[in-house]
Design a protein around this motif. Sequence first.
Motif: not given
Length: 85
Positions: A33, A65-68, A72-74, A76
Amino acid sequence: ETKRNNKIFSMTLQSPPLLIMNGFGGREEGDPHKIVSLMIQSMFPPIKVQSMNLSTCKRVVLFNLTKNEDGDEEIEFRHYGISAR
């Protein structure tokens, strides 16, 4: 009406966007990241926020950058047209 909106939209694309990156800080050097963060930053010209005229800023680009729900990191992506009054 549509031609007018297209003209206004094309005028907003003339100036570079203000880049906001949320959740990318505090990463170690080898973290993927961190590399993605550097790649995203290189896609946009640097802006000196302290000296910029707020009325010239027409767009904001947000990478979040967030966690679903699976953990897992996603990343947006959001792109906003703005106006300062």
